[in-house]
Design a protein around this motif. Structure first.
Motif, PDB file in Angstrom:
ATOM      1  N   GLN A 174       0.763   4.012  -3.913  1.00 12.69           N
ATOM      2  CA  GLN A 174       0.169   5.508  -3.746  1.00 12.69           C
ATOM      3  C   GLN A 174       0.926   6.524  -4.593  1.00 12.69           C
ATOM      4  OE1 GLN A 174      -2.753   6.281  -2.153  1.00 12.69           O
ATOM      5  NE2 GLN A 174      -2.483   8.319  -3.093  1.00 12.69           N
ATOM      6  N   MET A 175       0.442   7.082  -5.388  1.00 13.55           N
ATOM      7  CA  MET A 175       0.972   7.880  -6.444  1.00 13.55           C
ATOM      8  C   MET A 175       0.327   9.210  -6.398  1.00 13.55           C
ATOM      9  SD  MET A 175       1.267   5.505  -9.737  1.00 13.55           S
ATOM     10  CE  MET A 175      -0.459   5.499  -9.995  1.00 13.55           C
ATOM     11  N   ASN A 176       1.105  10.308  -5.832  1.00 16.08           N
ATOM     12  CA  ASN A 176       0.733  11.684  -5.518  1.00 16.08           C
ATOM     13  C   ASN A 176       1.498  12.598  -6.495  1.00 16.08           C
ATOM     14  OD1 ASN A 176      -1.031  10.660  -3.665  1.00 16.08           O
ATOM     15  ND2 ASN A 176       0.567  11.053  -2.041  1.00 16.08           N
ATOM     16  N   SER A 177       0.765  13.832  -6.576  1.00 14.81           N
ATOM     17  CA  SER A 177       1.352  14.641  -7.411  1.00 14.81           C
ATOM     18  C   SER A 177       1.846  14.280  -8.925  1.00 14.81           C
ATOM     19  CB  SER A 177       2.878  15.375  -6.847  1.00 14.81           C
ATOM     20  OG  SER A 177       2.469  15.845  -5.618  1.00 14.81           O
ATOM     21  N   LEU A 178       1.146  13.660  -9.603  1.00 15.92           N
ATOM     22  CA  LEU A 178       1.298  12.879 -10.916  1.00 15.92           C
ATOM     23  C   LEU A 178       1.348  13.880 -11.872  1.00 15.92           C
ATOM     24  CD1 LEU A 178      -1.283  10.029 -10.585  1.00 15.92           C
ATOM     25  CD2 LEU A 178       1.163   9.685 -11.173  1.00 15.92           C
ATOM     26  N   LYS A 179       2.648  13.595 -12.782  1.00 21.63           N
ATOM     27  CA  LYS A 179       2.916  14.219 -13.833  1.00 21.63           C
ATOM     28  C   LYS A 179       2.743  13.542 -15.284  1.00 21.63           C
ATOM     29  CE  LYS A 179       6.953  15.744 -11.281  1.00 21.63           C
ATOM     30  NZ  LYS A 179       8.548  15.955 -10.924  1.00 21.63           N
ATOM     31  N   PRO A 180       2.546  14.357 -16.515  1.00 19.00           N
ATOM     32  CA  PRO A 180       2.235  13.624 -17.507  1.00 19.00           C
ATOM     33  C   PRO A 180       3.380  12.605 -17.951  1.00 19.00           C
ATOM     34  CG  PRO A 180       1.797  16.094 -17.794  1.00 19.00           C
ATOM     35  CD  PRO A 180       2.405  15.825 -16.614  1.00 19.00           C
ATOM     36  N   GLU A 181       4.566  12.729 -17.394  1.00 20.58           N
ATOM     37  CA  GLU A 181       5.662  11.871 -17.791  1.00 20.58           C
ATOM     38  C   GLU A 181       5.465  10.628 -16.909  1.00 20.58           C
ATOM     39  OE1 GLU A 181       6.112  15.239 -16.861  1.00 20.58           O
ATOM     40  OE2 GLU A 181       7.931  15.389 -15.661  1.00 20.58           O
ATOM     41  N   ASP A 182       4.690  10.466 -16.131  1.00 17.33           N
ATOM     42  CA  ASP A 182       4.342   9.181 -15.142  1.00 17.33           C
ATOM     43  C   ASP A 182       3.289   8.397 -16.066  1.00 17.33           C
ATOM     44  OD1 ASP A 182       4.109  11.284 -12.202  1.00 17.33           O
ATOM     45  OD2 ASP A 182       5.837   9.838 -12.874  1.00 17.33           O
ATOM     46  N   THR A 183       2.760   8.718 -17.362  1.00 18.42           N
ATOM     47  CA  THR A 183       1.838   7.927 -18.118  1.00 18.42           C
ATOM     48  C   THR A 183       2.712   6.852 -18.656  1.00 18.42           C
ATOM     49  OG1 THR A 183       0.794   9.948 -18.524  1.00 18.42           O
ATOM     50  CG2 THR A 183       0.624   7.984 -20.367  1.00 18.42           C
ATOM     51  N   ALA A 184       2.305   5.407 -18.303  1.00 16.55           N
ATOM     52  CA  ALA A 184       2.738   4.368 -18.709  1.00 16.55           C
ATOM     53  C   ALA A 184       1.832   3.315 -18.251  1.00 16.55           C
ATOM     54  CB  ALA A 184       4.089   4.087 -17.861  1.00 16.55           C
ATOM     55  N   VAL A 185       2.286   2.028 -18.633  1.00 14.98           N
ATOM     56  CA  VAL A 185       1.370   0.935 -18.106  1.00 14.98           C
ATOM     57  C   VAL A 185       2.297   0.510 -17.170  1.00 14.98           C
ATOM     58  CG1 VAL A 185       0.759  -1.436 -18.665  1.00 14.98           C
ATOM     59  CG2 VAL A 185       0.706   0.121 -20.580  1.00 14.98           C
ATOM     60  N   TYR A 186       1.569   0.251 -15.971  1.00 10.95           N
ATOM     61  CA  TYR A 186       2.449  -0.254 -14.755  1.00 10.95           C
ATOM     62  C   TYR A 186       2.148  -1.821 -14.371  1.00 10.95           C
ATOM     63  CZ  TYR A 186       3.319   4.922 -13.543  1.00 10.95           C
ATOM     64  OH  TYR A 186       3.697   5.961 -13.533  1.00 10.95           O
ATOM     65  N   TYR A 187       3.263  -2.495 -14.027  1.00 11.57           N
ATOM     66  CA  TYR A 187       3.043  -3.780 -13.946  1.00 11.57           C
ATOM     67  C   TYR A 187       3.724  -3.943 -12.502  1.00 11.57           C
ATOM     68  CZ  TYR A 187       3.107  -4.042 -18.973  1.00 11.57           C
ATOM     69  OH  TYR A 187       2.792  -3.924 -20.170  1.00 11.57           O
ATOM     70  N   CYS A 188       2.687  -4.926 -11.875  1.00 15.00           N
ATOM     71  CA  CYS A 188       3.323  -5.505 -10.337  1.00 15.00           C
ATOM     72  C   CYS A 188       4.303  -6.877 -10.767  1.00 15.00           C
ATOM     73  CB  CYS A 188       2.050  -6.054  -9.709  1.00 15.00           C
ATOM     74  SG  CYS A 188       2.197  -6.724  -8.243  1.00 15.00           S
ATOM     75  N   ASN A 189       5.227  -6.772  -9.714  1.00 12.54           N
ATOM     76  CA  ASN A 189       6.015  -8.015  -9.647  1.00 12.54           C
ATOM     77  C   ASN A 189       6.218  -8.542  -8.574  1.00 12.54           C
ATOM     78  OD1 ASN A 189       9.290  -8.614  -9.139  1.00 12.54           O
ATOM     79  ND2 ASN A 189       8.670  -9.316 -11.090  1.00 12.54           N
ATOM     80  N   ALA A 190       6.447  -9.827  -8.363  1.00 12.30           N
ATOM     81  CA  ALA A 190       6.533 -10.437  -6.859  1.00 12.30           C
ATOM     82  C   ALA A 190       7.444 -11.641  -7.048  1.00 12.30           C
ATOM     83  CB  ALA A 190       5.282 -10.882  -6.431  1.00 12.30           C
ATOM     84  N   ASP A 191       8.409 -11.811  -6.332  1.00 10.90           N
ATOM     85  CA  ASP A 191       9.314 -12.982  -6.142  1.00 10.90           C
ATOM     86  C   ASP A 191       8.644 -13.817  -5.177  1.00 10.90           C
ATOM     87  OD1 ASP A 191      12.698 -13.489  -4.733  1.00 10.90           O
ATOM     88  OD2 ASP A 191      11.227 -14.770  -5.935  1.00 10.90           O
ATOM     89  N   VAL A 192       8.045 -15.121  -5.894  1.00  9.12           N
ATOM     90  CA  VAL A 192       7.172 -15.918  -4.983  1.00  9.12           C
ATOM     91  C   VAL A 192       7.984 -17.259  -4.775  1.00  9.12           C
ATOM     92  CG1 VAL A 192       5.061 -16.864  -4.954  1.00  9.12           C
ATOM     93  CG2 VAL A 192       5.282 -14.865  -5.796  1.00  9.12           C
ATOM     94  N   LEU A 193       7.876 -17.642  -3.754  1.00 13.86           N
ATOM     95  CA  LEU A 193       8.451 -19.076  -3.405  1.00 13.86           C
ATOM     96  C   LEU A 193       6.772 -19.898  -3.110  1.00 13.86           C
ATOM     97  CD1 LEU A 193      10.490 -21.313  -2.668  1.00 13.86           C
ATOM     98  CD2 LEU A 193      10.154 -20.602  -0.194  1.00 13.86           C
ATOM     99  N   ARG A 194       6.592 -20.744  -4.141  1.00 12.36           N
ATOM    100  CA  ARG A 194       5.516 -21.499  -3.980  1.00 12.36           C
ATOM    101  C   ARG A 194       5.545 -22.787  -3.375  1.00 12.36           C
ATOM    102  NH1 ARG A 194       4.200 -23.492 -10.372  1.00 12.36           N
ATOM    103  NH2 ARG A 194       2.408 -24.515  -9.190  1.00 12.36           N
TER     104      ARG A 194
END
Length: 121
Positions: free
Chosen positions: A81-101
């Motif tokens: 949840q991103m509130n009070s967003l600023k221009p410097e928050d502009t980016a590509v956002y990537y999700c990451n997970a440490d997964v045990l298959r």
């Protein structure tokens, strides 16, 4: 195989809010830490926020007090949840997970495809 699918990015005016979601699917036994990273043009990818399977969180200083990370372990999903967003928050956002298959002895890092967040002035 494991897949992470992100959603929720878009264009928002400064001061606005967005909520990112990332759902993991596939041959998952357990997901350990999950997190969000971002990469702006010409900059290195940086950690935005992370959350352990037990719910402990940490944030980069630049987003503390504005962003909140959470997860639903039953759905293998992490949110930002991103509130009070600023221009410097502009980016590509990537999700990451440490997964045990299933059947594996060690966990591996998996990444989503990225979702663009653009904050206008």
């Amino acid at each position: 195989q494991v897949q992470l699918v992100e959603s929720g990015g878009g264009l928002v005016q400064a001061g606005g809010s967005l909520r990112l979601s990332c759902a993991a699917s596939g041959s998952i036994f357990r997901i350990n830490a999950m997190g969000w990273y971002r990469q702006a043009p010409g900059k290195q990818r940086e950690l935005v926020a992370a959350i352990t399977s037990g719910g402990s969180t940490n944030y980069s200083d630049s987003v503390k007090g504005r962003f909140t990370i959470s997860r639903d372990n039953a759905k293998n999903t992490v949110y930002l949840q991103m509130n009070s967003l600023k221009p410097e928050d502009t980016a590509v956002y990537y999700c990451n997970a440490d997964v045990l298959r299933v059947g594996a002895r060690v966990g591996y890092d998996y990444w989503g495809q990225g979702t663009q967040v653009t904050v206008s002035t």
